[in-house]
Design a protein around this motif. Structure first.
Motif, mmCIF file in Angstrom:
data_model
loop_
_atom_site.group_PDB
_atom_site.id
_atom_site.type_symbol
_atom_site.label_atom_id
_atom_site.label_comp_id
_atom_site.label_asym_id
_atom_site.label_seq_id
_atom_site.Cartn_x
_atom_site.Cartn_y
_atom_site.Cartn_z
ATOM 1 N N CYS A 182 -9.878 2.835 -1.972
ATOM 2 C CA CYS A 182 -8.896 2.956 -0.895
ATOM 3 C C CYS A 182 -8.135 1.648 -0.804
ATOM 4 C CB CYS A 182 -9.592 3.250 0.435
ATOM 5 S SG CYS A 182 -10.492 4.797 0.400
ATOM 6 N N GLU A 184 -5.208 0.953 0.808
ATOM 7 C CA GLU A 184 -4.280 0.870 1.927
ATOM 8 C C GLU A 184 -3.012 1.670 1.717
ATOM 9 O OE1 GLU A 184 -4.012 -3.205 3.288
ATOM 10 O OE2 GLU A 184 -6.055 -3.467 2.587
ATOM 11 N N ARG A 185 -2.232 1.662 2.750
ATOM 12 C CA ARG A 185 -1.070 2.542 2.808
ATOM 13 C C ARG A 185 0.031 2.043 1.889
ATOM 14 N NH1 ARG A 185 1.419 -0.048 8.265
ATOM 15 N NH2 ARG A 185 0.530 -2.068 7.811
ATOM 16 N N VAL A 203 -14.175 1.036 0.079
ATOM 17 C CA VAL A 203 -13.353 0.742 1.256
ATOM 18 C C VAL A 203 -13.443 -0.752 1.547
ATOM 19 C CG1 VAL A 203 -13.078 1.176 3.717
ATOM 20 C CG2 VAL A 203 -13.677 3.053 2.206
ATOM 21 N N GLY A 204 -12.313 -1.350 1.901
ATOM 22 C CA GLY A 204 -12.255 -2.793 2.103
ATOM 23 C C GLY A 204 -12.639 -3.232 3.505
ATOM 24 N N PRO A 205 -12.580 -4.549 3.735
ATOM 25 C CA PRO A 205 -12.947 -5.114 5.042
ATOM 26 C C PRO A 205 -11.811 -4.959 6.042
ATOM 27 C CG PRO A 205 -12.233 -6.855 3.596
ATOM 28 C CD PRO A 205 -12.172 -5.586 2.779
ATOM 29 N N GLU A 206 -12.120 -5.276 7.279
ATOM 30 C CA GLU A 206 -11.154 -5.226 8.367
ATOM 31 C C GLU A 206 -9.852 -5.951 8.010
ATOM 32 O OE1 GLU A 206 -13.463 -6.077 11.960
ATOM 33 O OE2 GLU A 206 -11.580 -6.894 12.748
ATOM 34 N N GLY A 207 -9.975 -7.082 7.354
ATOM 35 C CA GLY A 207 -8.786 -7.866 6.996
ATOM 36 C C GLY A 207 -8.133 -7.408 5.702
ATOM 37 N N GLY A 208 -8.674 -6.396 5.058
ATOM 38 C CA GLY A 208 -8.121 -5.915 3.795
ATOM 39 C C GLY A 208 -8.602 -6.732 2.599
ATOM 40 N N THR A 227 -4.246 6.130 -1.779
ATOM 41 C CA THR A 227 -3.833 5.868 -0.413
ATOM 42 C C THR A 227 -4.309 7.030 0.443
ATOM 43 O OG1 THR A 227 -1.986 5.555 1.087
ATOM 44 C CG2 THR A 227 -1.591 6.941 -0.825
ATOM 45 N N LEU A 228 -4.590 6.751 1.677
ATOM 46 C CA LEU A 228 -5.024 7.805 2.602
ATOM 47 C C LEU A 228 -3.913 8.147 3.583
ATOM 48 C CD1 LEU A 228 -8.669 6.559 3.248
ATOM 49 C CD2 LEU A 228 -7.955 8.404 1.735
ATOM 50 N N GLY A 229 -2.702 7.787 3.234
ATOM 51 C CA GLY A 229 -1.572 8.138 4.098
ATOM 52 C C GLY A 229 -0.824 6.909 4.578
ATOM 53 N N ARG A 231 -0.482 5.511 7.541
ATOM 54 C CA ARG A 231 -0.955 4.680 8.642
ATOM 55 C C ARG A 231 -2.108 3.789 8.202
ATOM 56 N NH1 ARG A 231 0.846 9.216 10.414
ATOM 57 N NH2 ARG A 231 -1.060 10.255 9.744
ATOM 58 N N LEU A 233 -5.504 2.539 8.561
ATOM 59 C CA LEU A 233 -6.724 3.042 9.186
ATOM 60 C C LEU A 233 -7.732 1.914 9.332
ATOM 61 C CD1 LEU A 233 -7.088 6.241 6.989
ATOM 62 C CD2 LEU A 233 -5.918 6.009 9.185
ATOM 63 N N ALA A 238 -11.272 4.992 7.330
ATOM 64 C CA ALA A 238 -10.949 5.198 5.913
ATOM 65 C C ALA A 238 -12.166 5.745 5.159
ATOM 66 C CB ALA A 238 -10.471 3.882 5.299
HETATM 67 N N1 SAH Z 1 -5.213 -5.220 5.204
HETATM 68 C C1 SAH Z 1 -5.076 -4.541 6.457
HETATM 69 C C2 SAH Z 1 -6.402 -4.052 7.074
HETATM 70 C C3 SAH Z 1 -7.304 -3.320 6.130
HETATM 71 S S1 SAH Z 1 -7.830 -1.769 6.700
HETATM 72 C C4 SAH Z 1 -4.328 -5.451 7.376
HETATM 73 O O1 SAH Z 1 -4.950 -6.297 8.061
HETATM 74 O O2 SAH Z 1 -3.115 -5.326 7.420
HETATM 75 C C5 SAH Z 1 -9.477 -1.737 6.051
HETATM 76 C C6 SAH Z 1 -9.647 -0.954 4.787
HETATM 77 O O3 SAH Z 1 -9.436 0.423 5.054
HETATM 78 C C7 SAH Z 1 -8.709 -1.287 3.648
HETATM 79 O O4 SAH Z 1 -9.164 -2.344 2.876
HETATM 80 C C8 SAH Z 1 -8.691 0.011 2.864
HETATM 81 O O5 SAH Z 1 -9.782 0.076 1.989
HETATM 82 C C9 SAH Z 1 -8.840 1.053 3.932
HETATM 83 N N2 SAH Z 1 -7.591 1.663 4.389
HETATM 84 C C10 SAH Z 1 -7.018 1.562 5.612
HETATM 85 N N3 SAH Z 1 -5.901 2.302 5.701
HETATM 86 C C11 SAH Z 1 -5.756 2.927 4.507
HETATM 87 C C12 SAH Z 1 -4.788 3.868 3.963
HETATM 88 N N4 SAH Z 1 -3.761 4.308 4.690
HETATM 89 N N5 SAH Z 1 -4.965 4.257 2.691
HETATM 90 C C13 SAH Z 1 -6.011 3.807 1.957
HETATM 91 N N6 SAH Z 1 -6.939 2.937 2.413
HETATM 92 C C14 SAH Z 1 -6.831 2.504 3.666
#
Ligand code: SAH
Length: 249
Positions: A182, A184-185, A203-208, A227-229, A231, A233, A238
């Motif tokens: 995953c 991110e968007r 799936v990644g950490p809160e900070g990406g 990507t999961l869409g 937004r 998440l 996620a």
């Molecule tokens: N980097 C982002 C936060 C990461 S969201 C920021 O601070 O701006 C945490 C994790 O959820 C990501 O690393 C990813 O693995 C997953 N995730 C969140 N939204 C996603 C989406 N729309 N598509 C795919 N993965 C997503």
């Protein structure tokens, strides 16, 4: 003259509704066997569920199927259960792994609970650059996985692996197992549906993930970025959505 089956009571018992308590126990299980529970389970039976000697429950051990059991003894530090008739044969869980960066305590525990309900076979806590990897206790996560498995009726308990660095996870990942990452968007890569072969979700950490981590992840041929869409998440969302998509038929 009418004859009465000597088994009326046993038959009536077999037709009674299944007990609502379901415990995971270690060690072999078989009809007419005996099980000694942990102190935590004895406490749960006696003080949380207010059960006593003679009450029935279900037991499973992840290998021999599920059985009826009866409380034969209930002490402060253990309970003794006598094992009765089998209720369900052992079944295999989907061969699905989840790699996740530990979050704060509550969302991490939520993720482990939901992943267990969604049939994950193995959980890999992964340290990334932005992981706030403070107090992730694998034993605590394992206990949550056991509780979720008991509650949701699955026949196995997921393995909670010791935490490892993202690079280690990637280096040791079986190359034949697709890793759906995953990332991110904003990309146009669609999430796969209903993958049935051995597979994993990352799936990644809160900070990406950092840019370097994203490059490292993408460099492996077994990785399928998704990507999961549109937004952003939370990581626990996620994980739940990604697992549901992989499980969807
Ligand atoms: N980097 C982002 C936060 C990461 S969201 C920021 O601070 O701006 C945490 C994790 O959820 C990501 O690393 C990813 O693995 C997953 N995730 C969140 N939204 C996603 C989406 N729309 N598509 C795919 N993965 C997503």
């Amino acid at each position: 003259m009418m004859t009465q089956s000597p088994n009326v009571l046993a038959d009536a018992d077999a037709r009674a509704p299944l007990p609502s308590i379901r415990l995971y126990v270690a060690g072999p299980l078989g009809e007419r066997g005996m099980v000694v529970t942990s102190g935590g389970q004895a406490h749960y039976l006696a003080h949380v569920m207010r059960r006593g000697i003679g009450d029935r429950l279900l037991v499973f051990n992840g290998a021999d199927g599920e059985f009826l059991a009866t409380i034969a003894d209930l002490r402060r530090d253990h309970a003794v259960l006598t094992v009765g008739a089998p209720t369900r044969a052992q079944t295999a869980e989907p061969d699905l792994w989840l790699g996740f960066a530990p979050l704060k305590r509550a969302p991490t525990e939520l993720m482990v609970q939901k992943a267990t309900e969604l049939g994950v076979a193995a959980l890999f806590p992964v340290f990334t650059t932005r992981t706030n990897a403070d107090r992730t206790k694998p034993e605590r996560l394992a206990a949550i996985a056991v509780e979720a498995a008991e509650q949701c009726g699955r026949m196995t308990v997921p393995v909670v692996h010791t935490p490892r660095a993202l690079n280690t996870l990637l280096a040791e990942w079986p190359p034949t197992r697709p890793l759906v990452a995953c990332l991110e968007r904003g990309s146009d890569i669609q999430p796969p549906r209903g993958m049935t072969a051995p597979r994993g979700l990352l799936v990644g950490p809160e900070g990406g993930f950092t840019d370097m981590e994203l490059d490292a992840i993408r460099s492996h041929p077994f990785v399928l970025p998704v990507t999961l869409g549109p937004r952003l998440l939370r990581a626990e969302t996620a994980a739940i959505v990604g697992l549901a998509l992989l499980q969807a038929e």
